[in-house]
Design an enzyme around this catalytic site. Sequence first.
Site, PDB file in Angstrom:
ATOM      1  N   SER A 227      10.501   6.962 -34.405  1.00 50.06           N
ATOM      2  CA  SER A 227      10.837   6.582 -35.759  1.00 50.06           C
ATOM      3  C   SER A 227       9.650   6.684 -36.607  1.00 50.06           C
ATOM      4  O   SER A 227       8.749   7.506 -36.665  1.00 50.06           O
ATOM      5  CB  SER A 227      11.836   5.519 -36.143  1.00 50.06           C
ATOM      6  OG  SER A 227      12.299   5.466 -37.422  1.00 50.06           O
ATOM      7  N   ASP A 322      21.953  11.319 -34.427  1.00 49.41           N
ATOM      8  CA  ASP A 322      21.125  10.174 -34.883  1.00 49.41           C
ATOM      9  C   ASP A 322      21.745  10.129 -36.662  1.00 49.41           C
ATOM     10  O   ASP A 322      21.542  11.186 -37.152  1.00 49.41           O
ATOM     11  CB  ASP A 322      19.565  10.663 -34.910  1.00 49.41           C
ATOM     12  CG  ASP A 322      18.589   9.646 -35.677  1.00 49.41           C
ATOM     13  OD1 ASP A 322      19.155   8.637 -36.396  1.00 49.41           O
ATOM     14  OD2 ASP A 322      17.574   9.700 -35.453  1.00 49.41           O
ATOM     15  N   HIS A 356      19.882   7.140 -32.605  1.00 49.35           N
ATOM     16  CA  HIS A 356      18.458   6.778 -33.151  1.00 49.35           C
ATOM     17  C   HIS A 356      17.688   5.912 -32.284  1.00 49.35           C
ATOM     18  O   HIS A 356      16.550   6.026 -31.994  1.00 49.35           O
ATOM     19  CB  HIS A 356      18.678   6.223 -34.542  1.00 49.35           C
ATOM     20  CG  HIS A 356      17.176   5.911 -35.099  1.00 49.35           C
ATOM     21  ND1 HIS A 356      16.401   7.177 -35.607  1.00 49.35           N
ATOM     22  CD2 HIS A 356      16.397   5.041 -35.264  1.00 49.35           C
ATOM     23  CE1 HIS A 356      15.256   6.823 -35.928  1.00 49.35           C
ATOM     24  NE2 HIS A 356      15.290   5.670 -36.026  1.00 49.35           N
TER      25      HIS A 356
END
Length: 417
Positions: A227, A322, A356
């Site tokens: 991320s 995600d 995610h």
Amino acid sequence: MSSQIRLRLLPGVRCLFDEPIQVKVAGLRPRQVVSLRARAKDEGGLEFRSSATYKADGSGFIHLDRDPSLGGSYVGVEPMGLLWSLKTNSLHRRFKLDSSLKPFVVKFSVHEGEGEGRMLAEASNERFMIGEGVSRVPLKDGSFDGVLFTPPGKGPFPAVLDLSSYTFERRASLLANKGFVVLALPVMTVKDQRVIEMHLDHFEEAVKFLLQQPKVGSKGVGIISHSKTSDVAASLATFVSGIEAVVMINSCCANTILPLYYKGQHVLPGLMFDMEKMPVLESGAGVSKYVFNNPLAEENKSTLIPIERAKARFLFVAAEDDLSLDSKTYMDILVERMKHHGKKNFECVSYPGAGHMLEPPYGAHYASSYHRAFNRLVLWGGEPRMHAAAEVHLWKKVQEFFRSHLSCGDLQTKPKL
């Protein structure tokens, strides 16, 4: 409980967190229907549970690596299903297992029938983050706060910088078990001060520190990131020397939110977001996938990381379900940029059905929790079964990637419990 019914965890009741186990039940009546359950608490004390219904074979045996679940938290043959389907009843709470100091204890049990039947047998599984001989050294007196994990043996070992948004030791400690010297470093916590800008010099010091460790034999370091931290990883590989291999999991193609500096110079502005573009569900959680401004728009192109300048090898990873970040689109942009500049120093993998929060395998999947940067609840996405399979595949791929591109002689045998 019945003394004739046995619940066995193989190869033993103690193992490393990322190791699979075999769950077997013996001593049941032929074709007897029972419920197998698992329960555990994360380090915050939050309880997670799972259950599945099984039917014994003609000899009274159940083997989870062979027999299908008939219902419950999952269906079908899923040897580790009781672990990846662990779920809490508390809404929007994440599976908190950030420290490496204590084992994750899972209690398995066998119960009569499909409901709340009498317990017939039980066993506990202790899942450790650190194997025998791996050292853990907190670093809090230098220019950065982190934790250094070093495998047993003389080495030489490859070095890996594990970047996380906040304190997260699990991935770093598990990599150390595999024969890597790993520095776990949070990027959003710098001496307890609120981060308003990012300085690559801070992370360059960490790279130099790793390369100076006596057991490190690789010419450069690897970086594993996820991320927001992938912005930092890609920028480090672009502007700083000493980096050979970078794993970017569910990342953006641009530097996000915080302005980036190096050696006193402003190198990249931050790609900003618009919270008005976040739909909010009845549960109170938002979908932040499309909140960032378009990085390819003319006014935002200055935020794009010039990753084609980097000499390191890259592994781009994207989860196709995600809901936090448009990671598959961003990965496609990164790939197109590399190809446009004639670069071949990358590979990529995407996972349909994964969300995610791709982490080391066999932890509890959670679909939503609090997002600190956005200061609200968000959905992370992921269908539990497919997400769990993606974590198993990715964990092996990460290790193979680093071994291929951080080679430094024969690697030592990985630690055991």
